[in-house]
Design a protein around this motif. Sequence first.
Motif, PDB file in Angstrom:
ATOM      1  N   THR A   1      -2.023 -49.302  44.930  1.00  0.00           N
ATOM      2  CA  THR A   1      -3.455 -49.020  45.072  1.00  0.00           C
ATOM      3  C   THR A   1      -4.234 -49.333  43.795  1.00  0.00           C
ATOM      4  OG1 THR A   1      -3.227 -46.711  44.395  1.00  0.00           O
ATOM      5  CG2 THR A   1      -3.028 -47.195  46.758  1.00  0.00           C
ATOM      6  N   LEU A   2      -3.536 -49.438  42.657  1.00  0.00           N
ATOM      7  CA  LEU A   2      -4.212 -49.718  41.389  1.00  0.00           C
ATOM      8  C   LEU A   2      -4.391 -51.200  41.131  1.00  0.00           C
ATOM      9  CD1 LEU A   2      -2.329 -47.164  39.107  1.00  0.00           C
ATOM     10  CD2 LEU A   2      -4.533 -46.857  40.240  1.00  0.00           C
ATOM     11  N   VAL A   3      -3.602 -52.049  41.798  1.00  0.00           N
ATOM     12  CA  VAL A   3      -3.620 -53.476  41.521  1.00  0.00           C
ATOM     13  C   VAL A   3      -4.926 -54.124  41.939  1.00  0.00           C
ATOM     14  CG1 VAL A   3      -2.534 -55.686  42.095  1.00  0.00           C
ATOM     15  CG2 VAL A   3      -1.131 -53.701  41.586  1.00  0.00           C
ATOM     16  N   MET A   4      -5.422 -53.765  43.107  1.00  0.00           N
ATOM     17  CA  MET A   4      -6.618 -54.420  43.626  1.00  0.00           C
ATOM     18  C   MET A   4      -7.580 -53.392  44.184  1.00  0.00           C
ATOM     19  SD  MET A   4      -6.715 -57.840  45.898  1.00  0.00           S
ATOM     20  CE  MET A   4      -7.069 -57.355  47.559  1.00  0.00           C
ATOM     21  N   PRO A   5      -8.259 -52.668  43.299  1.00  0.00           N
ATOM     22  CA  PRO A   5      -9.231 -51.694  43.799  1.00  0.00           C
ATOM     23  C   PRO A   5     -10.403 -52.395  44.478  1.00  0.00           C
ATOM     24  CG  PRO A   5      -9.375 -51.890  41.420  1.00  0.00           C
ATOM     25  CD  PRO A   5      -8.212 -52.730  41.851  1.00  0.00           C
ATOM     26  N   PRO A   6     -11.112 -51.668  45.344  1.00  0.00           N
ATOM     27  CA  PRO A   6     -12.276 -52.262  46.018  1.00  0.00           C
ATOM     28  C   PRO A   6     -13.262 -52.827  44.992  1.00  0.00           C
ATOM     29  CG  PRO A   6     -11.777 -50.101  46.923  1.00  0.00           C
ATOM     30  CD  PRO A   6     -10.885 -50.282  45.721  1.00  0.00           C
ATOM     31  N   GLY A   7     -13.820 -53.976  45.309  1.00  0.00           N
ATOM     32  CA  GLY A   7     -14.808 -54.584  44.428  1.00  0.00           C
ATOM     33  C   GLY A   7     -14.224 -55.380  43.276  1.00  0.00           C
ATOM     34  N   THR A   8     -12.919 -55.632  43.284  1.00  0.00           N
ATOM     35  CA  THR A   8     -12.300 -56.382  42.191  1.00  0.00           C
ATOM     36  C   THR A   8     -12.908 -57.772  42.090  1.00  0.00           C
ATOM     37  OG1 THR A   8     -10.212 -55.190  42.343  1.00  0.00           O
ATOM     38  CG2 THR A   8     -10.121 -57.363  41.366  1.00  0.00           C
ATOM     39  N   ALA A   9     -13.237 -58.158  40.873  1.00  0.00           N
ATOM     40  CA  ALA A   9     -13.778 -59.492  40.612  1.00  0.00           C
ATOM     41  C   ALA A   9     -12.694 -60.324  39.928  1.00  0.00           C
ATOM     42  CB  ALA A   9     -15.027 -59.398  39.735  1.00  0.00           C
ATOM     43  N   TRP A  10     -12.059 -61.192  40.700  1.00  0.00           N
ATOM     44  CA  TRP A  10     -11.023 -62.071  40.149  1.00  0.00           C
ATOM     45  C   TRP A  10     -11.722 -63.273  39.525  1.00  0.00           C
ATOM     46  CZ3 TRP A  10      -6.889 -59.321  39.991  1.00  0.00           C
ATOM     47  CH2 TRP A  10      -6.567 -58.437  41.010  1.00  0.00           C
ATOM     48  N   LEU A  11     -11.494 -63.509  38.242  1.00  0.00           N
ATOM     49  CA  LEU A  11     -12.134 -64.625  37.560  1.00  0.00           C
ATOM     50  C   LEU A  11     -11.411 -65.936  37.822  1.00  0.00           C
ATOM     51  CD1 LEU A  11     -12.929 -62.881  34.187  1.00  0.00           C
ATOM     52  CD2 LEU A  11     -14.524 -63.451  36.022  1.00  0.00           C
ATOM     53  N   THR A  12     -10.094 -65.903  37.772  1.00  0.00           N
ATOM     54  CA  THR A  12      -9.308 -67.102  38.027  1.00  0.00           C
ATOM     55  C   THR A  12      -7.849 -66.721  38.221  1.00  0.00           C
ATOM     56  OG1 THR A  12      -8.893 -69.376  37.317  1.00  0.00           O
ATOM     57  CG2 THR A  12      -8.703 -67.671  35.631  1.00  0.00           C
ATOM     58  N   THR A  13      -7.134 -67.593  38.875  1.00  0.00           N
ATOM     59  CA  THR A  13      -5.688 -67.488  38.999  1.00  0.00           C
ATOM     60  C   THR A  13      -5.111 -68.837  38.630  1.00  0.00           C
ATOM     61  OG1 THR A  13      -5.768 -65.797  40.721  1.00  0.00           O
ATOM     62  CG2 THR A  13      -3.764 -67.124  40.605  1.00  0.00           C
ATOM     63  N   TRP A  14      -4.081 -68.812  37.829  1.00  0.00           N
ATOM     64  CA  TRP A  14      -3.370 -70.022  37.442  1.00  0.00           C
ATOM     65  C   TRP A  14      -2.017 -70.040  38.127  1.00  0.00           C
ATOM     66  CZ3 TRP A  14      -5.132 -74.121  34.736  1.00  0.00           C
ATOM     67  CH2 TRP A  14      -6.341 -73.968  34.056  1.00  0.00           C
ATOM     68  N   VAL A  15      -1.617 -71.204  38.602  1.00  0.00           N
ATOM     69  CA  VAL A  15      -0.307 -71.396  39.217  1.00  0.00           C
ATOM     70  C   VAL A  15       0.341 -72.610  38.560  1.00  0.00           C
ATOM     71  CG1 VAL A  15       0.924 -71.965  41.361  1.00  0.00           C
ATOM     72  CG2 VAL A  15      -1.022 -70.389  41.415  1.00  0.00           C
ATOM     73  N   ALA A  16       1.611 -72.448  38.166  1.00  0.00           N
ATOM     74  CA  ALA A  16       2.385 -73.572  37.636  1.00  0.00           C
ATOM     75  C   ALA A  16       3.175 -74.181  38.775  1.00  0.00           C
ATOM     76  CB  ALA A  16       3.330 -73.100  36.537  1.00  0.00           C
ATOM     77  N   LEU A  17       3.135 -75.499  38.839  1.00  0.00           N
ATOM     78  CA  LEU A  17       3.869 -76.233  39.867  1.00  0.00           C
ATOM     79  C   LEU A  17       4.874 -77.173  39.209  1.00  0.00           C
ATOM     80  CD1 LEU A  17       0.803 -77.331  42.043  1.00  0.00           C
ATOM     81  CD2 LEU A  17       2.351 -75.417  42.492  1.00  0.00           C
ATOM     82  N   VAL A  18       6.061 -77.220  39.781  1.00  0.00           N
ATOM     83  CA  VAL A  18       7.045 -78.240  39.439  1.00  0.00           C
ATOM     84  C   VAL A  18       7.182 -79.051  40.720  1.00  0.00           C
ATOM     85  CG1 VAL A  18       9.425 -78.737  38.795  1.00  0.00           C
ATOM     86  CG2 VAL A  18       8.222 -76.825  37.717  1.00  0.00           C
ATOM     87  N   GLY A  19       6.700 -80.273  40.684  1.00  0.00           N
ATOM     88  CA  GLY A  19       6.523 -81.017  41.928  1.00  0.00           C
ATOM     89  C   GLY A  19       5.446 -80.283  42.708  1.00  0.00           C
ATOM     90  N   GLU A  20       5.776 -79.856  43.912  1.00  0.00           N
ATOM     91  CA  GLU A  20       4.837 -79.046  44.695  1.00  0.00           C
ATOM     92  C   GLU A  20       5.278 -77.589  44.775  1.00  0.00           C
ATOM     93  OE1 GLU A  20       1.819 -80.070  45.682  1.00  0.00           O
ATOM     94  OE2 GLU A  20       2.390 -81.873  44.586  1.00  0.00           O
ATOM     95  N   GLU A  21       6.367 -77.239  44.077  1.00  0.00           N
ATOM     96  CA  GLU A  21       6.889 -75.868  44.133  1.00  0.00           C
ATOM     97  C   GLU A  21       6.165 -74.962  43.140  1.00  0.00           C
ATOM     98  OE1 GLU A  21      11.016 -73.313  43.535  1.00  0.00           O
ATOM     99  OE2 GLU A  21      11.022 -75.456  43.122  1.00  0.00           O
ATOM    100  N   PRO A  22       5.535 -73.879  43.618  1.00  0.00           N
ATOM    101  CA  PRO A  22       4.917 -72.918  42.697  1.00  0.00           C
ATOM    102  C   PRO A  22       6.009 -72.104  42.004  1.00  0.00           C
ATOM    103  CG  PRO A  22       4.640 -72.195  44.969  1.00  0.00           C
ATOM    104  CD  PRO A  22       5.336 -73.517  45.013  1.00  0.00           C
ATOM    105  N   VAL A  23       5.960 -72.065  40.667  1.00  0.00           N
ATOM    106  CA  VAL A  23       7.019 -71.386  39.918  1.00  0.00           C
ATOM    107  C   VAL A  23       6.506 -70.299  38.972  1.00  0.00           C
ATOM    108  CG1 VAL A  23       8.693 -73.279  40.104  1.00  0.00           C
ATOM    109  CG2 VAL A  23       7.093 -73.219  38.175  1.00  0.00           C
ATOM    110  N   ALA A  24       5.196 -70.244  38.733  1.00  0.00           N
ATOM    111  CA  ALA A  24       4.668 -69.219  37.824  1.00  0.00           C
ATOM    112  C   ALA A  24       3.199 -68.989  38.142  1.00  0.00           C
ATOM    113  CB  ALA A  24       4.831 -69.635  36.368  1.00  0.00           C
ATOM    114  N   THR A  25       2.725 -67.789  37.778  1.00  0.00           N
ATOM    115  CA  THR A  25       1.320 -67.461  38.013  1.00  0.00           C
ATOM    116  C   THR A  25       0.838 -66.397  37.032  1.00  0.00           C
ATOM    117  OG1 THR A  25      -0.311 -66.871  39.708  1.00  0.00           O
ATOM    118  CG2 THR A  25       1.757 -65.632  39.722  1.00  0.00           C
TER     119      THR A  25
END
Length: 178
Positions: free
Chosen positions: A58-82
């Motif tokens: 319940t603490l991770v995503m409280p109502p009204g959360t403003a996500w600025l950005t998310t980064w994802v690392a890809l090796v080929g097309e496989e997501p491996v980190a975020t």
Amino acid sequence: MTTTRAATEPSGAPAARGAGEVRWVETAWEDPRAEALRDAMDAEMGVRYADVEDVFSTLVMPPGTAWLTTWVALVGEEPVATATLRWLGEGAGRLAEVKKVYVAPAGRRRGLASQALRQVEATARSLGVDRLHLHTGSLQPEAIALYEREGWEQVPVFAPYDVLPVSVCFTKPVPATP
């Protein structure tokens, strides 16, 4: 918004499982690749934190959360980190929180967690954020060691994480230039 940037791997990084060129993609919280990595993280951490998982979720995503950005690392097309950057607001300064730093087993031992932190820190800098906060848990000694190695300062546990006995909190200023 989705942009792709090539990441440089740390010199001397071991060639890990699934070795290949790493591309970092800036995307949204809702991106299915990021969601898949967060689900994998939740499954892995759920084993460690089974006693507090209901409160924590319940603490991770409280109502009204403003996500600025998310980064994802890809090796080929496989997501491996975020890693994600969440806006906390104005006050004594412009404050954001680093959330959901995770490297999948296929991407480990390549320095991707450090790269993920640098990606969100660079975004924070470009947005004029003054300070970053970060929350982890005492049952993640590898994460604590990473944050200390990357220059984060451990601070007293801040709200809303102060309700969890396993909480460990960090902060880091965001200098105007790297």
